[in-house]
Design a protein around this motif. Sequence first.
Motif, PDB file in Angstrom:
ATOM      1  N   PRO A  25       0.833  -1.212   0.000  1.00 39.90           N
ATOM      2  CA  PRO A  25       0.000   0.000   0.000  1.00 39.90           C
ATOM      3  C   PRO A  25       0.862   1.254   0.000  1.00 39.90           C
ATOM      4  O   PRO A  25       1.924   1.297   0.624  1.00 39.90           O
ATOM      5  CB  PRO A  25      -0.808  -0.145   1.292  1.00 39.90           C
ATOM      6  N   HIS A  26       0.390   2.284  -0.680  1.00 40.43           N
ATOM      7  CA  HIS A  26       1.089   3.549  -0.696  1.00 40.43           C
ATOM      8  C   HIS A  26       0.844   4.281   0.617  1.00 40.43           C
ATOM      9  O   HIS A  26      -0.240   4.208   1.194  1.00 40.43           O
ATOM     10  CB  HIS A  26       0.615   4.401  -1.866  1.00 40.43           C
ATOM     11  N   PRO A  27       1.836   5.044   1.080  1.00 41.29           N
ATOM     12  CA  PRO A  27       1.612   5.824   2.315  1.00 41.29           C
ATOM     13  C   PRO A  27       0.576   6.905   2.072  1.00 41.29           C
ATOM     14  O   PRO A  27       0.412   7.412   0.966  1.00 41.29           O
ATOM     15  CB  PRO A  27       3.003   6.411   2.598  1.00 41.29           C
ATOM     16  N   ILE A 168      12.357  11.045   3.267  1.00 44.89           N
ATOM     17  CA  ILE A 168      11.644   9.772   3.335  1.00 44.89           C
ATOM     18  C   ILE A 168      10.533   9.707   2.291  1.00 44.89           C
ATOM     19  O   ILE A 168      10.380   8.710   1.577  1.00 44.89           O
ATOM     20  CB  ILE A 168      11.075   9.556   4.751  1.00 44.89           C
ATOM     21  N   LEU A 169       9.765  10.792   2.173  1.00 49.11           N
ATOM     22  CA  LEU A 169       8.667  10.778   1.210  1.00 49.11           C
ATOM     23  C   LEU A 169       9.179  10.794  -0.230  1.00 49.11           C
ATOM     24  O   LEU A 169       8.579  10.172  -1.107  1.00 49.11           O
ATOM     25  CB  LEU A 169       7.748  11.969   1.467  1.00 49.11           C
ATOM     26  N   SER A 170      10.282  11.484  -0.497  1.00 47.63           N
ATOM     27  CA  SER A 170      10.866  11.468  -1.848  1.00 47.63           C
ATOM     28  C   SER A 170      11.356  10.071  -2.198  1.00 47.63           C
ATOM     29  O   SER A 170      11.184   9.600  -3.326  1.00 47.63           O
ATOM     30  CB  SER A 170      12.012  12.474  -1.935  1.00 47.63           C
ATOM     31  N   LEU A 171      11.970   9.395  -1.238  1.00 41.02           N
ATOM     32  CA  LEU A 171      12.418   8.025  -1.478  1.00 41.02           C
ATOM     33  C   LEU A 171      11.236   7.104  -1.737  1.00 41.02           C
ATOM     34  O   LEU A 171      11.279   6.244  -2.619  1.00 41.02           O
ATOM     35  CB  LEU A 171      13.226   7.530  -0.273  1.00 41.02           C
ATOM     36  N   GLU A 173       8.359   7.942  -3.028  1.00 39.42           N
ATOM     37  CA  GLU A 173       7.855   8.224  -4.378  1.00 39.42           C
ATOM     38  C   GLU A 173       8.760   7.617  -5.442  1.00 39.42           C
ATOM     39  O   GLU A 173       8.279   7.113  -6.456  1.00 39.42           O
ATOM     40  CB  GLU A 173       7.736   9.737  -4.573  1.00 39.42           C
ATOM     41  N   ALA A 174      10.081   7.670  -5.215  1.00 38.10           N
ATOM     42  CA  ALA A 174      11.005   7.070  -6.187  1.00 38.10           C
ATOM     43  C   ALA A 174      10.792   5.566  -6.290  1.00 38.10           C
ATOM     44  O   ALA A 174      10.827   4.990  -7.375  1.00 38.10           O
ATOM     45  CB  ALA A 174      12.446   7.378  -5.784  1.00 38.10           C
ATOM     46  N   ALA A 180       6.379   1.212 -10.845  1.00 38.18           N
ATOM     47  CA  ALA A 180       5.535   1.427 -12.025  1.00 38.18           C
ATOM     48  C   ALA A 180       6.311   1.162 -13.312  1.00 38.18           C
ATOM     49  O   ALA A 180       5.783   0.568 -14.257  1.00 38.18           O
ATOM     50  CB  ALA A 180       4.988   2.851 -12.019  1.00 38.18           C
ATOM     51  N   ALA A 181       7.591   1.585 -13.342  1.00 35.97           N
ATOM     52  CA  ALA A 181       8.411   1.320 -14.529  1.00 35.97           C
ATOM     53  C   ALA A 181       8.635  -0.175 -14.714  1.00 35.97           C
ATOM     54  O   ALA A 181       8.597  -0.685 -15.843  1.00 35.97           O
ATOM     55  CB  ALA A 181       9.752   2.046 -14.399  1.00 35.97           C
ATOM     56  N   ARG A 182       8.852  -0.894 -13.616  1.00 36.45           N
ATOM     57  CA  ARG A 182       9.041  -2.345 -13.710  1.00 36.45           C
ATOM     58  C   ARG A 182       7.777  -3.028 -14.217  1.00 36.45           C
ATOM     59  O   ARG A 182       7.837  -3.936 -15.050  1.00 36.45           O
ATOM     60  CB  ARG A 182       9.416  -2.898 -12.330  1.00 36.45           C
ATOM     61  N   GLU A 183       6.623  -2.579 -13.730  1.00 32.15           N
ATOM     62  CA  GLU A 183       5.366  -3.160 -14.193  1.00 32.15           C
ATOM     63  C   GLU A 183       5.149  -2.879 -15.678  1.00 32.15           C
ATOM     64  O   GLU A 183       4.654  -3.735 -16.411  1.00 32.15           O
ATOM     65  CB  GLU A 183       4.209  -2.613 -13.364  1.00 32.15           C
ATOM     66  N   GLU A 184       5.535  -1.688 -16.116  1.00 26.04           N
ATOM     67  CA  GLU A 184       5.392  -1.360 -17.535  1.00 26.04           C
ATOM     68  C   GLU A 184       6.319  -2.222 -18.392  1.00 26.04           C
ATOM     69  O   GLU A 184       5.930  -2.709 -19.465  1.00 26.04           O
ATOM     70  CB  GLU A 184       5.710   0.121 -17.751  1.00 26.04           C
TER      71      GLU A 184
END
Length: 400
Positions: A25-27, A168-171, A173-174, A180-184
Amino acid sequence: MTWMRKVSCTPTPLRAGRLPDTPDPHPTGFALLPWLLLGMGSFSNLFQGQTPNPWIGGLGLITFNSLYIYIATRSFVKEKREARSTQVALAALAAVTCALGMGYGGSWLLFFPLLGLATGAAVRMPRLRWTGAAVTVLAGVTAFVRDGWGGLDIAYATWISTIVTAAILSLSEAVRELRAAREELARRAVEEERLRFSRDLHDLLGHTLSVIVVKSEAARRLASRDLDAALAQVVDIESVGRQALTEIREAVTGYRDGSLATELDRADSALTAAGVTPRIHRSGPPLAPRTEALLGWVVREAVTNVVRHSDASHCEIALSGTPERAHLTVTDDGTGTPVTTPREGIGGTGLRGLTERLAAAGGTLTAGPGARRGFVVRAELPAETWELTDVRSPLSPSGV
């Protein structure tokens, strides 16, 4: 106990090509809400009547909490975080924090680290540099005015909460972007494998079934007057069927490499059985196995079209080359036009699929009516080549 199930500690591997059904889950903004407990000291002072003008303090406390929750719940969505309303709310939160800290001091100064948390959540680089510095300076000045040099610890806590929260939040998001790139990439790999599989099956079954039909018709015609010749055709049908089964298994597992010599022999047999006189010419230096495999696919498809659609009496297959390039031409004198001629909007099968294969390997494929009559297929490839679209993926079943 009998009702307990045995649980294996070994992680279950994902099926190849399948993404996790329940991703992490996303924060959300709820992760920042527990930090509001830092304001419990101010609330206690207000509740115990130790704060002058309690109605102003209570209104300020409600306003601060409302703005903080608003910013926290919007900071985890980029569009909402960068919206003007969020930035205005952050500026209002800074003003309320400064007013409460300047007016009451003491435990009310702990709202500045909370302001740092909200700033780190709502602002990203490069704006975070000057925004974080401004919030830290504001906290330091206010704490110094109220509590002297000892209050500068508030400035340090504010700076730390701002930077750490943003990092922490930037990490996070990265990580989400990488996921998402891996799923694509996985989705594209699945699509590429499906394209390869459908293309191979089309090329394999189209040619094989055409040969079987032609030889079956020949056997039926010969059965009444030349039983031995008819039986020879039946033997050929059996051989073609067995070979087709092997090729389909190889195509399903993704490890099929055709042989140009084998395809030329099959082309001679199929054309002869269809009543088409074949003429096969080969010259030039030896070719790399991958180049031969691709040209074998061209021979297979072109001959299939001749047998199916051309109504030709002669078919010429000419292979020539230099140490740098290989050239293949398949020409018939028929009147039909193959239905798999490359056209805009046709893809994945027939000559269009071969065009994509050869283009990926640095070659070209053209097909069209001959100068006088019939149909001509021309292919050109580097003498040594490889195919980008030859995806050998474990997504395929184990066999047929």
